[in-house]
Design a protein around this motif. Structure first.
Motif, mmCIF file in Angstrom:
data_model
loop_
_atom_site.group_PDB
_atom_site.id
_atom_site.type_symbol
_atom_site.label_atom_id
_atom_site.label_comp_id
_atom_site.label_asym_id
_atom_site.label_seq_id
_atom_site.Cartn_x
_atom_site.Cartn_y
_atom_site.Cartn_z
ATOM 1 N N LEU A 32 0.836 -1.208 0.000
ATOM 2 C CA LEU A 32 0.000 0.000 0.000
ATOM 3 C C LEU A 32 0.868 1.255 0.000
ATOM 4 C CD1 LEU A 32 -2.864 -0.852 2.534
ATOM 5 C CD2 LEU A 32 -3.110 -0.422 0.089
ATOM 6 N N LYS A 33 1.963 1.194 0.745
ATOM 7 C CA LYS A 33 2.893 2.334 0.770
ATOM 8 C C LYS A 33 3.617 2.450 -0.563
ATOM 9 C CE LYS A 33 3.913 1.921 5.720
ATOM 10 N NZ LYS A 33 4.956 1.595 6.714
ATOM 11 N N GLY A 34 3.775 1.290 -1.233
ATOM 12 C CA GLY A 34 4.430 1.273 -2.539
ATOM 13 C C GLY A 34 5.846 1.814 -2.486
ATOM 14 N N GLU A 35 6.165 2.611 -3.506
ATOM 15 C CA GLU A 35 7.495 3.207 -3.607
ATOM 16 C C GLU A 35 7.560 4.570 -2.917
ATOM 17 O OE1 GLU A 35 10.098 1.679 -5.075
ATOM 18 O OE2 GLU A 35 8.832 -0.064 -5.443
ATOM 19 N N LEU A 36 6.472 4.944 -2.234
ATOM 20 C CA LEU A 36 6.408 6.281 -1.642
ATOM 21 C C LEU A 36 7.557 6.588 -0.681
ATOM 22 C CD1 LEU A 36 2.597 6.920 -1.022
ATOM 23 C CD2 LEU A 36 4.134 8.233 -2.485
ATOM 24 N N PRO A 37 7.903 5.686 0.254
ATOM 25 C CA PRO A 37 9.013 6.014 1.163
ATOM 26 C C PRO A 37 10.317 6.307 0.421
ATOM 27 C CG PRO A 37 7.775 4.141 2.001
ATOM 28 C CD PRO A 37 7.272 4.411 0.621
ATOM 29 N N MET A 38 10.588 5.513 -0.619
ATOM 30 C CA MET A 38 11.800 5.719 -1.413
ATOM 31 C C MET A 38 11.704 7.020 -2.222
ATOM 32 S SD MET A 38 13.588 3.063 -4.101
ATOM 33 C CE MET A 38 13.455 1.737 -2.896
ATOM 34 N N GLU A 39 10.517 7.273 -2.772
ATOM 35 C CA GLU A 39 10.323 8.502 -3.554
ATOM 36 C C GLU A 39 10.498 9.739 -2.673
ATOM 37 O OE1 GLU A 39 6.557 8.404 -5.548
ATOM 38 O OE2 GLU A 39 6.990 6.526 -6.574
ATOM 39 N N VAL A 40 9.966 9.680 -1.455
ATOM 40 C CA VAL A 40 10.107 10.802 -0.519
ATOM 41 C C VAL A 40 11.578 11.029 -0.183
ATOM 42 C CG1 VAL A 40 9.685 11.511 1.880
ATOM 43 C CG2 VAL A 40 7.792 10.672 0.493
ATOM 44 N N ALA A 41 12.295 9.940 0.098
ATOM 45 C CA ALA A 41 13.726 10.055 0.436
ATOM 46 C C ALA A 41 14.520 10.622 -0.741
ATOM 47 C CB ALA A 41 14.277 8.686 0.834
ATOM 48 N N ASP A 42 14.216 10.147 -1.962
ATOM 49 C CA ASP A 42 14.915 10.639 -3.163
ATOM 50 C C ASP A 42 14.630 12.125 -3.392
ATOM 51 O OD1 ASP A 42 16.001 8.171 -3.625
ATOM 52 O OD2 ASP A 42 14.562 7.573 -5.167
ATOM 53 N N LEU A 43 13.376 12.514 -3.200
ATOM 54 C CA LEU A 43 12.998 13.922 -3.376
ATOM 55 C C LEU A 43 13.695 14.811 -2.351
ATOM 56 C CD1 LEU A 43 9.187 13.721 -4.193
ATOM 57 C CD2 LEU A 43 10.904 14.885 -5.581
ATOM 58 N N GLU A 44 13.779 14.329 -1.123
ATOM 59 C CA GLU A 44 14.450 15.098 -0.069
ATOM 60 C C GLU A 44 15.929 15.304 -0.408
ATOM 61 O OE1 GLU A 44 11.765 14.067 3.890
ATOM 62 O OE2 GLU A 44 13.438 12.760 3.353
ATOM 63 N N ASP A 45 16.563 14.247 -0.934
ATOM 64 C CA ASP A 45 17.969 14.367 -1.357
ATOM 65 C C ASP A 45 18.105 15.345 -2.516
ATOM 66 O OD1 ASP A 45 18.773 12.556 0.542
ATOM 67 O OD2 ASP A 45 18.830 10.829 -0.815
ATOM 68 N N GLU A 46 17.179 15.245 -3.482
ATOM 69 C CA GLU A 46 17.216 16.124 -4.650
ATOM 70 C C GLU A 46 17.004 17.579 -4.244
ATOM 71 O OE1 GLU A 46 15.254 16.379 -9.145
ATOM 72 O OE2 GLU A 46 14.590 14.824 -7.740
ATOM 73 N N ILE A 47 16.066 17.811 -3.336
ATOM 74 C CA ILE A 47 15.783 19.166 -2.857
ATOM 75 C C ILE A 47 16.990 19.733 -2.107
ATOM 76 C CG2 ILE A 47 14.426 20.443 -1.119
ATOM 77 C CD1 ILE A 47 11.993 18.782 -2.113
ATOM 78 N N HIS A 48 17.640 18.897 -1.333
ATOM 79 C CA HIS A 48 18.858 19.334 -0.621
ATOM 80 C C HIS A 48 19.910 19.795 -1.634
ATOM 81 C CE1 HIS A 48 21.991 19.495 2.419
ATOM 82 N NE2 HIS A 48 22.757 18.772 1.629
ATOM 83 N N LEU A 50 19.305 20.861 -4.743
ATOM 84 C CA LEU A 50 18.819 22.080 -5.405
ATOM 85 C C LEU A 50 19.006 23.309 -4.516
ATOM 86 C CD1 LEU A 50 15.540 20.714 -7.046
ATOM 87 C CD2 LEU A 50 17.575 21.522 -8.256
ATOM 88 N N ARG A 51 18.789 23.130 -3.216
ATOM 89 C CA ARG A 51 18.997 24.245 -2.288
ATOM 90 C C ARG A 51 20.467 24.644 -2.240
ATOM 91 N NH1 ARG A 51 15.001 21.971 2.427
ATOM 92 N NH2 ARG A 51 13.066 22.897 1.652
ATOM 93 N N SER A 52 21.327 23.648 -2.260
ATOM 94 C CA SER A 52 22.771 23.925 -2.263
ATOM 95 C C SER A 52 23.166 24.655 -3.540
ATOM 96 C CB SER A 52 23.563 22.612 -2.151
ATOM 97 O OG SER A 52 23.299 21.965 -0.930
ATOM 98 N N ARG A 53 22.570 24.226 -4.665
ATOM 99 C CA ARG A 53 22.847 24.888 -5.951
ATOM 100 C C ARG A 53 22.363 26.339 -5.915
ATOM 101 N NH1 ARG A 53 23.833 24.697 -11.225
ATOM 102 N NH2 ARG A 53 22.385 25.597 -12.730
ATOM 103 N N GLN A 54 21.158 26.564 -5.391
ATOM 104 C CA GLN A 54 20.614 27.915 -5.301
ATOM 105 C C GLN A 54 21.522 28.801 -4.436
ATOM 106 O OE1 GLN A 54 16.408 28.277 -4.314
ATOM 107 N NE2 GLN A 54 16.806 30.141 -3.160
ATOM 108 N N THR A 55 21.944 28.265 -3.308
ATOM 109 C CA THR A 55 22.833 29.018 -2.406
ATOM 110 C C THR A 55 24.149 29.350 -3.101
ATOM 111 O OG1 THR A 55 21.873 27.935 -0.462
ATOM 112 C CG2 THR A 55 24.042 28.952 -0.179
ATOM 113 N N ARG A 56 24.662 28.368 -3.858
ATOM 114 C CA ARG A 56 25.937 28.574 -4.564
ATOM 115 C C ARG A 56 25.810 29.687 -5.607
ATOM 116 N NH1 ARG A 56 26.516 23.824 -5.920
ATOM 117 N NH2 ARG A 56 25.972 23.856 -8.126
ATOM 118 N N ILE A 57 24.702 29.687 -6.370
ATOM 119 C CA ILE A 57 24.481 30.725 -7.392
ATOM 120 C C ILE A 57 24.353 32.097 -6.729
ATOM 121 C CG2 ILE A 57 22.919 31.578 -9.188
ATOM 122 C CD1 ILE A 57 22.192 28.638 -9.772
ATOM 123 N N GLU A 58 23.605 32.145 -5.610
ATOM 124 C CA GLU A 58 23.431 33.411 -4.890
ATOM 125 C C GLU A 58 24.778 33.944 -4.384
ATOM 126 O OE1 GLU A 58 18.861 32.771 -3.210
ATOM 127 O OE2 GLU A 58 20.594 32.137 -2.009
#
Length: 251
Positions: A32-48, A50-58
């Motif tokens: 029922l949970k499916g791939e959601l836990p893995m997808e959430v973890a992957d998204l959190e890593d990706e967002i981290h 992207l935030r680092s990239r944004q900070t670097r550009i700034e």
């Protein structure tokens, strides 16, 4: 000294079937949970990232902005020097002094032109980086939106099944205590070999309930007698007769 009860093969098989049915219930909740836990973890890593990239550009934009201010300061200093030299030229005594002052003025004028070019190039660089920054911000906002939806979806599934999952986990632990260690180790090893987690399966329509490999009549007869634990020759799963499997209710 208290006697240790010896369990019959039928009782051992019943304990294994009970454990398998409980673990299968837990597997259903995981599905029922499916791939959601893995997808959430992957998204959190990706967002981290992207935030680092944004900070670097700034930080890069801030660095270029500081460079521009530095060059503007250099222009101001050069202009002040030119004014000073022009004033000094009014009091020159000979051509040599006049030429020396003119050379200094020309040098400062070149410094101004060079600084202006640096400023122009830096402004173009900032313009490019601002575009990258806007893209990074939009991408980050989009990913954060998806993450919020995924988290909400996962939280909803967890909330709906949390009580049931905890109950089955408790039952699973209790059921494991009723299976002898050697047999439990075999069960868990077999279970780990298959994505559906089935280690104990009934014979259904003359075939293994796991891999559907045909089971000969003689072998089926042995399985029904409950005199020994029999594994499927093809997949290695523990085989039980359908009647025993159906009679065991999850405890």
């Amino acid at each position: 000294m208290p006697q240790i009860k010896e369990f019959s093969i039928e009782e051992k098989l019943g304990s294994l079937i009970n454990l398998q049915k409980i673990d299968s219930k837990l597997d259903e909740i995981k599905i029922l949970k499916g791939e959601l836990p893995m997808e959430v973890a992957d998204l959190e890593d990706e967002i981290h990232g992207l935030r680092s990239r944004q900070t670097r550009i700034e930080e890069e934009i801030n660095g270029v902005t500081d460079f521009i201010e530095e060059r503007k300061g250099a222009i101001k200093d050069a202009e002040e020097l030119i004014k000073k030299y022009e004033k000094d030229s009014e009091n020159v005594k000979n051509n040599r002094e006049f030429e020396a002052i003119n050379k200094e003025v020309e040098m400062q004028q070149l410094e101004i032109k060079l600084a202006e070019k640096h400023i122009k190039d830096a402004n173009e660089e900032i313009a490019d980086k601002v575009i990258l920054l806007e893209k990074a911000k939009k991408n980050l906002a989009a990913k954060e939106g998806v993450l919020e939806l995924k988290k909400a979806e996962l939280e909803k599934i967890i909330s709906a099944n949390e009580k049931e999952e905890k109950e089955y986990q408790k039952h699973s632990q209790s059921a494991k205590e009723n299976v002898e260690p050697r047999l439990l180790a075999s069960y868990e090893k077999i279970r780990g070999n298959f994505r559906n987690g089935l280690a104990v399966v009934p014979v259904v329509r003359d075939a293994c309930g796991g891999c559907f490999y045909s089971i000969p009549p003689q072998k089926q007869s042995e399985i029904k007698q409950h005199k020994k634990i029999i594994a499927c020759e093809n997949c290695g799963r523990i085989l039980v007769d359908e009647e025993l499997h159906n009679n065991v209710e999850v405890k």
